[in-house]
Scaffold this motif. Structure first.
Motif, mmCIF file in Angstrom:
data_model
loop_
_atom_site.group_PDB
_atom_site.id
_atom_site.type_symbol
_atom_site.label_atom_id
_atom_site.label_comp_id
_atom_site.label_asym_id
_atom_site.label_seq_id
_atom_site.Cartn_x
_atom_site.Cartn_y
_atom_site.Cartn_z
ATOM 1 N N LEU A 1 3.318 -2.498 7.900
ATOM 2 C CA LEU A 1 2.342 -2.163 8.931
ATOM 3 C C LEU A 1 0.905 -2.306 8.429
ATOM 4 C CD1 LEU A 1 4.076 1.085 10.245
ATOM 5 C CD2 LEU A 1 4.240 -1.217 11.200
ATOM 6 N N THR A 2 0.727 -2.323 7.115
ATOM 7 C CA THR A 2 -0.598 -2.406 6.514
ATOM 8 C C THR A 2 -0.574 -3.366 5.337
ATOM 9 O OG1 THR A 2 -0.207 -0.627 4.926
ATOM 10 C CG2 THR A 2 -1.057 0.021 7.095
ATOM 11 N N VAL A 3 -1.751 -3.725 4.858
ATOM 12 C CA VAL A 3 -1.902 -4.508 3.624
ATOM 13 C C VAL A 3 -2.877 -3.750 2.741
ATOM 14 C CG1 VAL A 3 -2.619 -6.687 2.601
ATOM 15 C CG2 VAL A 3 -1.487 -6.680 4.834
ATOM 16 N N GLU A 4 -2.416 -3.337 1.553
ATOM 17 C CA GLU A 4 -3.222 -2.513 0.650
ATOM 18 C C GLU A 4 -3.085 -3.012 -0.781
ATOM 19 O OE1 GLU A 4 -1.927 1.607 1.355
ATOM 20 O OE2 GLU A 4 -0.962 0.779 3.134
ATOM 21 N N ASN A 5 -4.001 -2.545 -1.635
ATOM 22 C CA ASN A 5 -3.965 -2.907 -3.054
ATOM 23 C C ASN A 5 -4.175 -1.678 -3.921
ATOM 24 O OD1 ASN A 5 -3.856 -6.010 -3.261
ATOM 25 N ND2 ASN A 5 -5.463 -5.669 -1.735
ATOM 26 N N TYR A 6 -3.374 -1.579 -4.984
ATOM 27 C CA TYR A 6 -3.502 -0.479 -5.946
ATOM 28 C C TYR A 6 -4.481 -0.862 -7.058
ATOM 29 C CZ TYR A 6 0.809 1.777 -4.196
ATOM 30 O OH TYR A 6 1.771 2.400 -3.457
ATOM 31 N N ALA A 7 -5.205 0.155 -7.546
ATOM 32 C CA ALA A 7 -6.103 -0.029 -8.685
ATOM 33 C C ALA A 7 -6.226 1.280 -9.429
ATOM 34 C CB ALA A 7 -7.475 -0.527 -8.216
ATOM 35 N N ALA B 1 0.014 -5.197 -4.814
ATOM 36 C CA ALA B 1 -0.198 -5.154 -3.369
ATOM 37 C C ALA B 1 0.963 -4.437 -2.698
ATOM 38 C CB ALA B 1 -0.324 -6.569 -2.807
ATOM 39 N N VAL B 2 0.643 -3.599 -1.722
ATOM 40 C CA VAL B 2 1.667 -2.812 -1.031
ATOM 41 C C VAL B 2 1.394 -2.803 0.470
ATOM 42 C CG1 VAL B 2 2.042 -1.289 -2.994
ATOM 43 C CG2 VAL B 2 0.360 -0.659 -1.261
ATOM 44 N N GLY B 3 2.337 -2.217 1.212
ATOM 45 C CA GLY B 3 2.151 -2.005 2.646
ATOM 46 C C GLY B 3 2.960 -0.807 3.078
ATOM 47 N N GLN B 4 2.553 -0.190 4.169
ATOM 48 C CA GLN B 4 3.304 0.930 4.728
ATOM 49 C C GLN B 4 4.475 0.403 5.552
ATOM 50 O OE1 GLN B 4 2.449 4.355 4.074
ATOM 51 N NE2 GLN B 4 1.333 3.116 2.566
ATOM 52 N N ASP C 1 5.015 3.926 1.410
ATOM 53 C CA ASP C 1 4.709 2.660 0.755
ATOM 54 C C ASP C 1 6.006 1.874 0.555
ATOM 55 O OD1 ASP C 1 2.703 4.651 0.206
ATOM 56 O OD2 ASP C 1 1.768 3.206 -1.123
ATOM 57 N N ASP C 2 5.933 0.556 0.719
ATOM 58 C CA ASP C 2 7.154 -0.248 0.776
ATOM 59 C C ASP C 2 8.037 -0.151 -0.468
ATOM 60 O OD1 ASP C 2 5.439 -1.772 -0.827
ATOM 61 O OD2 ASP C 2 5.298 -3.431 0.601
ATOM 62 N N ALA C 3 7.458 -0.305 -1.652
ATOM 63 C CA ALA C 3 8.276 -0.276 -2.870
ATOM 64 C C ALA C 3 8.949 1.074 -3.061
ATOM 65 C CB ALA C 3 7.415 -0.611 -4.087
ATOM 66 N N VAL C 4 8.241 2.132 -2.756
ATOM 67 C CA VAL C 4 8.793 3.481 -2.876
ATOM 68 C C VAL C 4 9.889 3.694 -1.838
ATOM 69 C CG1 VAL C 4 8.242 5.941 -2.820
ATOM 70 C CG2 VAL C 4 6.594 4.320 -3.776
ATOM 71 N N ALA C 5 9.641 3.230 -0.626
ATOM 72 C CA ALA C 5 10.628 3.384 0.442
ATOM 73 C C ALA C 5 11.942 2.689 0.075
ATOM 74 C CB ALA C 5 10.069 2.807 1.742
ATOM 75 N N ARG C 6 11.840 1.476 -0.463
ATOM 76 C CA ARG C 6 13.054 0.745 -0.834
ATOM 77 C C ARG C 6 13.825 1.460 -1.934
ATOM 78 N NH1 ARG C 6 9.596 -3.759 0.180
ATOM 79 N NH2 ARG C 6 8.974 -3.852 -2.020
ATOM 80 N N LYS C 7 13.100 1.997 -2.897
ATOM 81 C CA LYS C 7 13.770 2.710 -3.989
ATOM 82 C C LYS C 7 14.476 3.951 -3.458
ATOM 83 C CE LYS C 7 13.090 4.970 -8.461
ATOM 84 N NZ LYS C 7 14.290 4.348 -9.032
ATOM 85 N N ILE C 8 13.778 4.726 -2.643
ATOM 86 C CA ILE C 8 14.351 5.953 -2.094
ATOM 87 C C ILE C 8 15.591 5.650 -1.248
ATOM 88 C CG2 ILE C 8 13.926 7.866 -0.492
ATOM 89 C CD1 ILE C 8 12.527 8.191 -3.184
#
Length: 263
Positions: free
Chosen positions: A221-227, A114-117, A197-204
């Motif tokens: 800002l959003t709630v999303e799911n990867y598949a 699960a991710v979010g912007q 995307d949150d995880a990418v933003a934190r890493k960068i």
């Protein structure tokens, strides 16, 4: 990458995919071909001659459970779902957000993350002080905002009824082919904010020369799911992928990968 574009002009699609026709699979192939856009750490990236990241490890684990070897095909993001929908690769794994629009062209596996912007700003920013989505959206009005072309951030800013995003009023959206160029423009004051995307933003924000120059506004800002995407109607492969994901979840392997990649 919670990315959104799935269609490209026919000619461009042919050119992008043409190089991957050799990887087209039949059912008894020893390989599981994977379409990705390896510019999205920590999910997919190309380092030291190898494709690395959470998605890449996940696909190798899935392939092993299926008795196959994962073969990674790196391409432009817009080509990944086209490659799957035309059968030129078996699956796509590239930080794909599930939504109804995409379901029209591909089938999706069970979700695995699960991710979010979120917003990325300069370290000394004092404009984006909101603590709620509504406050942050109000502060985005009229700003110069960076996003990667095809990512969910672009659609969030532009607006899309099928995604349920109304868009940001009077936003000046600047699109980038890659994250690094956008971050440089943010650091140099050419952007007010960057959306990722949150995880990418934190890493960068925490790597190399970026550390201390930019920071993440820690409010999704959003709630999303990867598949994982599979060719529409290929129930046999979809069932195999879902069974492998379930096995990996039950064994705690996905949690291990989350920890490994700092997610």
């Amino acid at each position: 990458m919670s990315k959104v574009k799935i269609f490209v002009p026919v000619l461009i699609a042919i050119l992008l995919i043409g190089g991957y026709l050799a990887f087209q699979k039949n059912d008894d192939s020893p390989n599981l071909t994977v379409a990705t856009n390896a510019e999205f750490p920590p999910f997919e990236n190309y380092e030291n001659g190898e494709y690395v990241g959470f998605d890449m490890d996940l696909c190798r684990e899935i392939a092993a459970i299926m008795g196959k070897t994962a073969v990674i095909n790196n391409m432009e993001f817009d080509a990944t779902l086209v490659a799957v929908s035309t059968g030129n690769t078996d699956i796509a794994a590239t930080g794909l957000t599930v939504n109804e629009k995409r379901k029209k062209s591909v089938d999706f596996s069970d979700t695995y993350y699960a991710v979010g912007q979120v917003l990325v700003v300069r370290a000394d920013d004092n404009v984006f002080t909101g603590t709620t989505v509504q406050e942050l959206e109000a502060q985005l009005v009229g700003k110069t905002i960076g996003a990667c072309s095809g990512y969910t951030g672009q659609t969030y800013i532009e607006g899309d009824a099928e995604w349920g995003y109304p868009g940001i009023k009077d936003a000046k959206l600047k699109l980038y082919d890659g994250i690094s160029t956008g971050v440089i423009d943010l650091q140099n004051g050419k952007l007010d904010v960057f959306i990722l995307d949150d995880a990418v933003a934190r890493k960068i924000a925490n790597e190399g020369a970026n550390k201390g120059t930019i920071r993440v506004i820690d409010k999704a800002l959003t709630v999303e799911n990867y598949a994982i995407a599979v060719k529409k109607g290929n129930k046999e492969l979809l069932d195999q992928v879902n069974a492998a994901i379930k096995q990996l979840k039950d064994a705690g392997k996905i949690d291990e990968l989350i920890a490994k990649w700092g997610l």
